[in-house]
Structure formats: C-alpha cells, structure tokens
Write an enzyme that holds these catalytic residues in place. Structure first.
Site, PDB file in Angstrom:
ATOM      1  N   MET A 297      35.087  40.404  41.140  1.00  0.00           N
ATOM      2  CA  MET A 297      36.296  40.495  40.322  1.00  0.00           C
ATOM      3  C   MET A 297      36.612  39.157  39.673  1.00  0.00           C
ATOM      4  SD  MET A 297      38.849  42.182  39.194  1.00  0.00           S
ATOM      5  CE  MET A 297      40.108  41.427  38.163  1.00  0.00           C
ATOM      6  N   GLU A 332      31.127  37.819  35.558  1.00  0.00           N
ATOM      7  CA  GLU A 332      32.503  37.434  35.882  1.00  0.00           C
ATOM      8  C   GLU A 332      32.934  36.196  35.086  1.00  0.00           C
ATOM      9  OE1 GLU A 332      34.010  39.651  37.320  1.00  0.00           O
ATOM     10  OE2 GLU A 332      32.328  40.719  38.227  1.00  0.00           O
ATOM     11  N   HIS A 335      34.025  37.173  31.682  1.00  0.00           N
ATOM     12  CA  HIS A 335      35.393  37.707  31.716  1.00  0.00           C
ATOM     13  C   HIS A 335      36.452  36.618  31.608  1.00  0.00           C
ATOM     14  CE1 HIS A 335      35.025  41.943  32.389  1.00  0.00           C
ATOM     15  NE2 HIS A 335      34.422  41.865  33.557  1.00  0.00           N
ATOM     16  N   GLU A 354      34.784  45.168  29.880  1.00  0.00           N
ATOM     17  CA  GLU A 354      33.581  45.482  30.658  1.00  0.00           C
ATOM     18  C   GLU A 354      32.322  45.632  29.811  1.00  0.00           C
ATOM     19  OE1 GLU A 354      33.743  44.811  33.485  1.00  0.00           O
ATOM     20  OE2 GLU A 354      35.826  45.064  34.104  1.00  0.00           O
TER      21      GLU A 354
END
Ligand SMILES: [Zn+2]
Length: 886
Positions: A297, A332, A335, A354
């Site tokens: 995450m 990640e 992101h 995503e």
C-alpha cells in the site's frame, strides 16, 4: 495498492459486474456520501494504542470550514465510541458548543447535532473517542509473530479504500484532502513510523514515549499511515530524499535489495514526472502475515508491504521473488505521484491510480533491468485483462461506484491490467516522449489536487497535437475487447494488401452486436523491416504493406485487441513461427488458445503452434506453453482416461525442455531460465510426471546431508512438489517442519503448502487446521485459497459450513470476494446455485460483483468445456496416427 499477477490464468474464465456504459465523458461534481456543508482542512490526531488489549484511545482536533449554515455535522466513523464532542469557532474561542452524537453503523457515519445552527466560518471540532485494534489488515491492526525470545506484536494501519474511519473520525473520501499532524504514545522500546519524520520523542518515564511526527502535506485520508513495533531501519539518500527500509528486528539485511533499488527508482521518477518527490523521507515497511485483499500500500512517505512480497530471505527467495519485490516497490513508488500527489476525485476513476502505477512498474523493470527481459510480460498482463473483459459481467475501466463495497470490488483486473494495457497502447500510439510531456503537464497542473480522466486526456491531446482522447474514451468508457479479423491477404507488385475488420471478442455472448472502437493497429510482412500503422475506424480498414508474404497484425503486441486470422493465414504463420520475434510468438500463442477455447478458431491451431515452437525459443514462450498445458490438464478434471492421454503428450513436450534447462543453475544463466525452471518443475508436477516427483522427493530427502540438493532457488519448488504428492506420512513430516520453522515468512508458506496436497483427506485436514489458531491469524485465508486451486467445490462448501469462523480469518475488505473466488475453478453447474444462495444470504445487492463474475466464469466453462476437450482429443489422436505412419 498492489496485487500480484503471479498466477496469471491463461484460460481464466471469469468476468465482472455490469457497469453503466457512457460513450462520452461526463463532467459532474465529485460524488460524496457525506453532506457537502462542511469541509476539513487539518487533523491534529493524538493516539494511545494498547496492543495488549487490542483497544486504543484517541483525540482529534479537526479544523473545518462550515460552508453552509447547519445544525449538525456528519463525518465517517466505524466501530468508534465517542466520549466528548466540542466545537469552537476560530474567531471567538470563548464560545464552545457541545453536541449529541448519533452513529449509523451501516453508513459508517457519526452525526453531531448542535442545539443551535452553526454559522458559516472556521471552527475546530474536537473529539475524544476510543476504538478497536483488529486482527486483519483494515484500520489499525495488530500482527503477531514468533521470535527466538517469544511471540511479539506489532501495529500497522491499512486505510484504502475506506478504513481510515476505523482509526480517525474523518471525511474519509479521496476528495476531502487535508493536512495531518500525528502524535502517538508507544512503548519506549518500540519504533513508531508514520508518513512524515519524527520531530520529537519524549520519554514519559513510565515505559512509554510520546512521538510527534511532522505535519503532512495536503493529502487524502486513505494515505495516512501509522505503525509501531520492535523494528530496525536502514537508510540511504537520493536527490535530497532520505530513503528507508523498516523490518522487524533481525531481518534488516533481507531488505538490502529493496533499499538499493529504491534509490535508482526514485531518481528515475524525479526525472520522469518533472516534479521531485516532495516529502523529506520515503520508507518501505515490511510486515509479517498477509491479506486476502492486497500485497502492498502506497501510504505517502510510508509504503507498507507484506514481507513475503518485499524481503529476500536467503534461505528461500528465488529470482522470481526478486523481480516481484522490484515490481511492488516500483508500483508503490509510482503511486507517490499517481495517487498521492494527484488523486482521483472518486473511486470511479481508481484506474488513474492503479492502471498508471501498474504500467509504470513494468516500464521501470524494462528500463532498470533489461537483463530480466520483462518486456514480454506485457503479453500475459494484457491476456489476463482480456479474459475477464470478454465475459458479459465485465465493466468499463471508468465505472460508476456508489458504495464502499463497490469501491473494494473496483480493485480488479480491469482497473489494473486493462488500465495498464490501454496506457501502453496509447503511449505507443503518440510516442514515449510525447506521452511523458503530457504526464508532466498533468502533474504540474493538478499537484495536491483531485482529477478525473478527462483532465489527463486534455494534457495528452495537447502534447500529441492530435485527439488521442477519442480513442481513449472508446477503450475506457466502453467495456469489452475488440477483435481484428484479418482477410483478403494478396500480393500486387511486391506489396501485400490486407483487409482488417473490427468485431468484438466475446466468450459468452455469441450473438452480441459488436461495439465500435477506434483501434490503433501495427502490421508487418514477416521478414520485412517496415511496419505500417493504421487507425481502424468505423469497423474497417484496408492497408498496403511493404513486401509480400506472411502478414502479422499487432506486431510488438502493444494493442488491446485479439487478432483472428483465416485458416490459410494461420497455417502460413505456423510454418514461419520460428522466424517471429519472441513477443509476437507469445502474442500468437495467447490469442490462439483464447480464441480456441472460445470456439472462434480451431483449438488445434494452438496445439500446432505449440508443436511448431522450437526448443530454443525464448524461455517466456515456453512458460506460456507450460501454463496453458497446466490449465488444459485442469479442464480434464473428472475425465481420468482422457486426461492421462493429454498429460502424456504434455509431459513429453515439456520434459525435453526441462532436460535442456536442468535442475541446477548454470553459471551466468539468464534470469528467464531460472524462472522457466521453476515453472517447468511446477507444471510437470501438476501433470503427475513420475520423474519430476521422484527427483523432487530425492532432493527433499537429501537436503540435510547434501546442501546442493535443495539450493535456495529450488527449496520452495521442491517442497511444493513434495506437498502436492504427499502421502499421510510425508504430510505429517511437513506439518512438523512447519510447526518448528522459525522464520514467520517461511512458516506461512509451509502452512499454505499443507493445503495444496492432491489427496482429498489431507486437504480436509489442512482446512480443519486453518480454523485453529496454529497457522497464525492471517495465514488461514491463504491456506483456503491454496486448497481451492485443486478442490474448489470442497473448499467452498467447507468455508460456507464454517462461515462465522472463516469471516474472522479474512479482512472485511475481502469478504464479498473471498467466498465466491474459492469456487472460481469449479466445473459443477450446481455451484452456480450455491454461490447465488451465499450472495442472497450474505451480500447486499451492490456487493455481488465478484459473485456474479465467478458465476459467469463457471457457466462459460460448463458450456464450452465438452467442445474444447473433444477438439484436443481429436488433435492428439490425429498426431498419434501421424507418428505411427511416419
Ligand atoms: Zn497500486
């Protein structure tokens, strides 16, 4: 977030819920489930967790703007109890208002009602409250693990998509960005981690310390992170940012690879995005255990990963694990821009996070590790999306989301893999530099803000100087897979002419009127070095290619469509198969097996291509064939004689490649050979090859006396074979080994292995074991998933029989998908009824998406299976006759 495509299903027969189809972009205000009258700007959070009792106490002071006069304030809260509420106007601090509290567990909200209306203006809402620490990865949760000095417990948070509300009463939607100041009281011996660096740490001299973190930048609630435990941290520096890795004590050396790679990745991203990473530090935190929902995450500045996806354990990690860890970190870290700096306005557009992070992880691996040759992975990724996208239960990339459950379900193959494939196709269409310029302009315009897809397409249109958005809308606002039919190949004056007709690839709607897409196509005559590009519009295009001969469409495999050739053309391609680039071989094999299983092309075409594949073909081409053979073997379940005939053919074909590859790594061998070795051993074991099983057992038996028998690279795969073919005595030995294993990572993997036995009684024993506390709180769900691979019906029935116990062993984010997915490999028509009974009894209508997708997959398999297997039987018989005659 990251989910892994480790077990990409070549023949996967699954789909998704129907979404609203809109052919044009719609401009609308950000959806919200909260009243629009109040907006937060800053949260001051102080938390005191009590790990031992799994409860916490906290206080939050939220700076809010009241935009419309109101006598109540509603925000998100789940499983929180409020002790004290007060509201103070920023201008007149003397006036303090108290409120009554009402909570709505279904809506996950709390409403504070005031005696008098509150005027427009700025206020601070202060709440004293308490909550619970969970055992699964949602909200604030605890993970227990064994160490040489006894069991330990560490705390972590997981907030995406809608679980910040379990730790902080908040406007828990991506569009309500705010700054956060966090303070935590933790045991003095523990390390506390959050998005920002620690500013002060005060020892209270009672065994606890108060740790304050620097104020975060403006961000969405789902990106906040907090953790505390007996950790170690190592750091490095790149472009002025402190990069860190954090593990439980004793494991730090296993994170060295990730720390090293993150330096190179950060440097690349700083350049690519045109905006430097804006926080002072960026940590990668590795936690024991797992979730059924996610692997990692992207919390801003504090990336969380389960350690099986991140750490390189010298006793068991393989080349494949190393590549996976790289992909997770690259994903990640992407992101930190796509998602954290610029965030989608609402979950409808989750692909802006995503799809882009998935595309970027592939791009980085190609760029920083050309020796891994991961460019070829684009094919299985795209295949994975097309299989799901060709069933009636699919949905567009941009889809309508109303509820938290629907947002959970949006983390699927369409969002990730189709998103990635569409981006790759459009980047190839406009050119990599133009695409990057568009990305930079988009980041610059929207940093710290929220966006919709059209904000992105506007910048790409501008950079490209042509309307890319029209193509993008076709592929992101409509569901489904285009099919390009190739016909009328002819030769005039040394040039080939060809007609391309666009239809639609559907597996379960034979009479469906095809949708229309503008499809960018690249074509070439095999052997010619000139590619021809065309945009197929309104369903048809004619093109002329330089040279005459075998015509290949979707050259380089960057298009999101299937290619259907005529019988004669596919025969010519088969004859020239060895001359094609590996990526095109891979694309052709994948298209032909999918078209064959759907009944749109004879399945014998695939088997002929697999026969025409030279033994020295690219290792990844052989991996495709091994995976497909494994899945065909599965399709034969319940047909032992016919299955044996297919297995004999498949074993013979793969064993010759295995002989070439060998069990032991050769000095300086390619990374792709190491991966192929693992895949071949797994598949030959699945096919029941006696030689492979015997060799694995020999190596397993010799492991204590002969270190080379199970090298690190072979340890897990050898154990996989032994576990799959275990008798009760072998299973008991593995069980005893799992019980005494010291590494939590290896231990969890061993419990999963116990559930992967082919013997029904042993699988049932493993499932019973999964209901006990022995495997560890987060391992049980993974054991059931492992058992379901071979025994979908048995495992689903078992899980439903023990549904209350099982629900405690999986995270609530996963519950609507966990049970249906156990059954996804079923071939029993009665399973459709069983899933429906489960869905009606346990799911709200909006949460049925995964159940419907699994049902569509089973129905399609039941319908198609007889025909597919007959075609394979006929091909095998034909081949045997041919061999006898020659
Ligand atoms: Zn992600």
């Amino acid at each position: 977030m990251h989910f892994t495509l480790k077990s990409v299903a070549i023949l996967a027969l699954s789909g998704f819920s129907v979404g609203a189809v809109a052919a044009t972009a719609i401009i609308r205000p950000a959806p919200t489930q909260l009243p629009r009258s109040v907006r937060p700007s800053h949260y001051d959070v102080s938390i005191t967790p009590d790990a031992a009792t799994a409860k916490f106490k906290a206080k939050v002071a939220i700076d809010v703007d009241v935009l419309i006069p109101t006598s109540s304030i509603t925000l998100n809260a789940a499983d929180l109890t409020f002790q004290h509420v007060r509201l103070v106007a920023l201008e007149s601090k003397a006036r303090q208002l108290t409120a009554t509290v009402g909570t709505d567990p279904n809506a996950q909200t709390a409403t504070f009602k005031f005696a008098h209306p509150i005027a427009k203006g700025r206020y601070t809402l202060t709440l004293d409250y308490s909550g619970v620490i969970g055992t699964q990865a949602a909200g604030l949760f605890a993970l227990d693990y064994d160490t040489p000095t006894g069991q330990k417990r560490a705390l972590f948070t997981q907030f995406e998509n809608s679980d910040a509300r379990r730790m902080i009463p908040s406007w828990d939607e991506p569009n309500y960005k705010a700054t956060f100041s966090l303070e935590a009281t933790v045991p003095s011996a523990e390390m506390a981690v959050s998005n920002m660096p620690v500013t002060t740490r005060t020892d209270m001299h009672n065994g606890y310390s108060v740790v304050k973190f620097a104020e975060s930048p403006k961000m969405s609630t789902y990106l906040l992170f907090f953790s505390s435990g007996d950790f170690e941290r190592a750091t490095a520096s790149m472009d002025g940012t402190e990069l860190g890795v954090i593990t439980k004590r004793g494991d730090l050396s296993q994170a060295a690879f990730v720390l090293d790679q993150s330096k190179a990745i950060l440097h690349e991203y700083n350049d690519y995005f045109g905006i430097r990473y804006p926080l002072p530090k960026l940590d990668n935190i590795a936690a024991p255990g797992r979730s059924q929902f996610f692997e990692a995450m992207e919390n801003w500045g504090a990336i969380f990963s389960f350690e099986y996806g991140l750490l390189q354990d010298p006793s068991i990690s393989t080349q494949h694990d190393k590549q996976e860890a790289f992909l997770v970190v690259a994903h990640e870290m992407a992101h930190q821009w796509f998602g954290d700096l610029v965030t989608m306005q609402w979950w409808d557009e989750i692909w802006l996070n995503e799809g882009f992070a998935t595309w970027m992880e592939s791009r980085m691996s190609e760029r920083l590790h050309p020796e891994w040759n991961t460019a070829l992975n684009a094919v299985p990724h795209t295949q994975h999306a097309m299989q799901v996208d060709a069933l009636k239960t699919t949905h567009p990339v941009v889809q309508h989301i109303r509820t938290v459950e629907q947002a959970n379900q949006a983390f699927d193959a369409i969002t990730y893999a189709k998103g990635e494939a569409v981006i790759r196709m459009l980047e190839n269409y406009v050119g990599a530099d133009t695409w990057r310029d568009g990305v930079r302009a988009y980041m610059k315009e929207h940093q710290y803000g929220n966006t919709v897809s059209s904000d992105f397409w506007r910048q790409i249109d501008k950079a490209a100087g042509k309307p890319v958005s029209a193509i993008a809308h076709d592929f992101t606002l409509q569901p489904g897979v285009p099919m390009i039919e190739v016909s009328d190949v002819a030769c005039h004056d040394g040039k080939a002419s060809v007609t391309l007709t666009q239809s639609e690839f559907s597996k379960d709607q034979a009479d469906k009127k095809p949708l229309t897409w503008r499809v960018p196509v690249v074509a070439q005559v095999v052997g010619s070095n000139e590619q021809t590009r065309v945009l197929v519009t309104d369903g048809q295009a004619k093109l002329t290619l330089s040279g005459c001969g075998t015509v290949l469409v979707n050259v380089g495999q960057k298009g999101y469509y299937r290619t259907l050739y005529t019988k004669d053309d596919i025969a010519t391609i088969s004859a020239n198969f060895a001359k094609l680039e590996p990526i095109d071989q891979l694309g052709l094999l994948s298209d032909s097996v999918a078209l064959g299983m759907a009944g749109l092309q004879p399945l014998s075409d695939y088997l002929n291509l697999a026969q025409a594949t030279p033994t020295d073909a690219d290792p990844q081409v052989w991996e495709q064939i091994a995976h497909a053979f494994g899945e065909i073997h599965d399709e034969y379940k319940g047909e032992p004689e016919r299955r044996t005939a297919f297995d004999a053919f498949a074993i013979a074909r793969l064993a010759s490649i295995m002989t070439q590859v060998g069990w032991s790594a050769k000095d300086g061998e390619l990374a792709t050979i190491a991966n192929l070795r693992e895949t071949l051993i797994e598949t030959l074991s699945q096919l029941g090859d006696a030689a492979t099983v015997a060799e694995a057992r020999r190596r397993y038996g010799a492991r204590d006396n002969d270190l080379s028998a199970t090298s690190t690279a072979l340890r897990r795969v050898v154990m996989n074979v032994v576990a799959r073919h275990a008798d009760p005595a072998a299973w008991d030995r593995l069980h005893a080994e799992a019980q005494t294993e010291k590494s939590p990572l290896v231990k969890a993997q061993m419990y999963e292995l116990l559930a992967s036995a082919e013997d029904t009684e042993l699988v049932t024993r493993a499932l019973m074991l999964a209901l006990t506390s022995e495997p560890g709180a987060t391992t049980s769900g993974a054991m059931m998933t492992a058992a379901a691979k071979e025994y979908p019906d048995l495992t689903f029935d078992f899980a439903i029989l023990h549904i209350d116990q099982v629900n405690k062993l999986i995270d609530n984010t996963s519950s609507s998908r966990f049970f249906p997915r156990l059954a996804s490999g079923s071939m029993d028509p009665d399973m459709v009824t069983k899933i429906n009974v489960y869905a009606i009894g346990h799911l709200q209508h909006s949460a049925r998406g995964d159940a419907d997708k699994v049902i569509a997959g089973i129905q399609n398999r039941v319908k198609r299976r007889a025909e597919s297997l007959s075609a394979i039987d006929a091909w095998l018989a034909h081949m045997h006759r041919g061999m006898q005659q020659s």
